[in-house]
Design an enzyme around this catalytic site. Structure first.
Site, mmCIF file in Angstrom:
data_model
loop_
_atom_site.group_PDB
_atom_site.id
_atom_site.type_symbol
_atom_site.label_atom_id
_atom_site.label_comp_id
_atom_site.label_asym_id
_atom_site.label_seq_id
_atom_site.Cartn_x
_atom_site.Cartn_y
_atom_site.Cartn_z
ATOM 1 N N HIS A 179 31.074 54.308 123.355
ATOM 2 C CA HIS A 179 30.614 55.653 123.016
ATOM 3 C C HIS A 179 31.787 56.582 122.731
ATOM 4 O O HIS A 179 31.648 57.554 121.995
ATOM 5 C CB HIS A 179 29.786 56.186 124.194
ATOM 6 C CG HIS A 179 29.211 57.546 123.967
ATOM 7 N ND1 HIS A 179 28.208 57.786 123.059
ATOM 8 C CD2 HIS A 179 29.498 58.746 124.538
ATOM 9 C CE1 HIS A 179 27.895 59.076 123.084
ATOM 10 N NE2 HIS A 179 28.661 59.680 123.961
ATOM 11 N N TRP B 42 23.941 61.554 119.956
ATOM 12 C CA TRP B 42 22.868 61.581 120.961
ATOM 13 C C TRP B 42 21.922 62.709 120.621
ATOM 14 O O TRP B 42 22.358 63.836 120.367
ATOM 15 C CB TRP B 42 23.474 61.815 122.342
ATOM 16 C CG TRP B 42 22.515 61.681 123.503
ATOM 17 C CD1 TRP B 42 22.383 60.595 124.328
ATOM 18 C CD2 TRP B 42 21.588 62.669 124.000
ATOM 19 N NE1 TRP B 42 21.421 60.838 125.283
ATOM 20 C CE2 TRP B 42 20.912 62.116 125.110
ATOM 21 C CE3 TRP B 42 21.251 63.965 123.588
ATOM 22 C CZ2 TRP B 42 19.940 62.797 125.823
ATOM 23 C CZ3 TRP B 42 20.265 64.667 124.291
ATOM 24 C CH2 TRP B 42 19.629 64.080 125.406
ATOM 25 N N SER C 286 28.735 62.566 119.903
ATOM 26 C CA SER C 286 27.747 62.510 120.981
ATOM 27 C C SER C 286 26.737 63.658 120.850
ATOM 28 O O SER C 286 26.032 63.744 119.856
ATOM 29 C CB SER C 286 28.475 62.514 122.328
ATOM 30 O OG SER C 286 27.611 62.214 123.387
ATOM 31 N N MET C 287 26.674 64.579 121.823
ATOM 32 C CA MET C 287 25.803 65.750 121.691
ATOM 33 C C MET C 287 26.172 66.529 120.424
ATOM 34 O O MET C 287 25.299 67.097 119.762
ATOM 35 C CB MET C 287 25.956 66.674 122.892
ATOM 36 C CG MET C 287 25.354 66.154 124.166
ATOM 37 S SD MET C 287 23.604 66.529 124.286
ATOM 38 C CE MET C 287 23.309 66.046 125.991
ATOM 39 N N ASP D 52 28.013 50.970 122.899
ATOM 40 C CA ASP D 52 27.676 52.304 123.404
ATOM 41 C C ASP D 52 26.575 52.197 124.463
ATOM 42 O O ASP D 52 25.449 51.819 124.157
ATOM 43 C CB ASP D 52 27.217 53.193 122.249
ATOM 44 C CG ASP D 52 27.139 54.665 122.616
ATOM 45 O OD1 ASP D 52 26.931 54.978 123.807
ATOM 46 O OD2 ASP D 52 27.279 55.506 121.709
#
Length: 299
Positions: A246, A193, A168-169, A214
């Site tokens: 996700h 992301w 993700s991040m 996601d």
């Protein structure tokens, strides 16, 4: 590793392995199966099979060490997973960042799974759970610097063979890390992301893993444009998981592990024995929605 006895003798040290390669090249002989490891001193472990890269554990016994946040600067500490043996020389290493609001526990399963295949793996905590991708990228690099320069395990790591992963991040952070440190050998963003959609600066072989379900970092606005905006000349791949969310990277996932291991082996260890799992491109299946990439790989 299954080798002829003379090959085992040749590969006891990097210098002798390189000398053996020089001899082979010097007399004009191409590599033979028995000389394969001499050609590539970074190979670790037996020849892979589909079963071996899908296994929950690879051929190496794994130990782990806790790194306190109080003992480091630039990131939040973490856990180092590493092959217990010291008889195979140094290993390539990969640092892995969790995602937004996540801690290292959310990606902990990757530690022993990857380390048992012949890597030193550093799952990290970030300075805060709310850090953005650019910060997470810097923290991944700080973790690799700690691992290779300060850590008690630094002698087990080849500091020239490093990679990054993240969820993700943290996946967006792995792109940031590769952008700012071109010497990295592999990057694997997992359902990443990032507000930055274009990555023409990246020179690191990159495998982007997206998930068809996601809703937090939809592939149409994150993983897919990230992949499409990597340089077309780069060794790159896009794996979209089928029937996944996700949070697929937060629990044991054979498809993520299988292709991550193959990518890390192929590009951190230059181990072409793993090319067979990446080229020709994997076909859609019960777990793969689609797979894009360049074949054969160039580096």
């Amino acid at each position: 590793m299954h080798q002829h006895p003379h090959t085992q003798r040749r590969t006891r040290s990097l210098s002798s392995a390189l000398a053996a390669v020089a001899v082979l090249v010097g007399i004009g002989l191409g590599p033979t199966p028995g000389a394969h490891a001499a050609d590539n001193p970074y190979e670790r472990g037996p020849a892979p099979t589909n079963a071996s890269i899908e296994a929950v554990r690879g051929p190496y016994a794994v130990s782990q060490a806790t790194v306190s946040s109080l003992a480091v600067t630039g990131f939040g500490g973490g856990t180092i997973y590493y092959p217990t043996t010291t008889s195979d020389g140094t290993f390539g290493a990969v640092a892995i960042s969790p995602g937004y609001t996540g801690t290292q526990s959310s990606i902990a399963w990757l530690g022993p799974r990857l380390a048992s295949q012949g890597f030193v793996v550093f799952t990290i905590d970030t300075n805060t759970t709310l850090d953005q991708p650019d910060s997470r990228g810097r923290q991944l690099l700080a973790a690799l610097d700690y691992l290779t320069r300060v850590s008690p395990l630094r002698t087990r790591v080849d500091s020239t063979r490093l990679g990054v992963m993240g969820h993700s991040m943290g996946g967006g952070g792995s792109l940031e890390a590769a952008k700012s440190r071109p010497s990295l050998q592999a990057a694997i963003p997992l359902t990443p992301w990032n507000l930055d959609k274009t990555w023409p600066e990246i020179q690191t072989p990159t495998l982007i893993v997206g998930a068809d379900g996601d809703s937090i970092a939809p592939v149409s606005s994150h993983a897919e444009p990230f992949y499409e905006n990597l340089p077309s000349s780069l060794d790159r791949a896009y794996l979209e998981l089928n029937g996944a969310s996700h949070f697929a990277p937060n629990s044991s996932n054979t498809t993520i592990a299988k292709y991550s291991i193959s990518w890390l082996k192929r590009f951190i260890d230059n181990d072409t024995r793993y090319e067979q799992f990446l080229c020709p491109l994997p076909r859609p299946s019960l777990t793969i929605e689609e797979y894009r990439g360049n074949c054969p790989h160039q580096s």
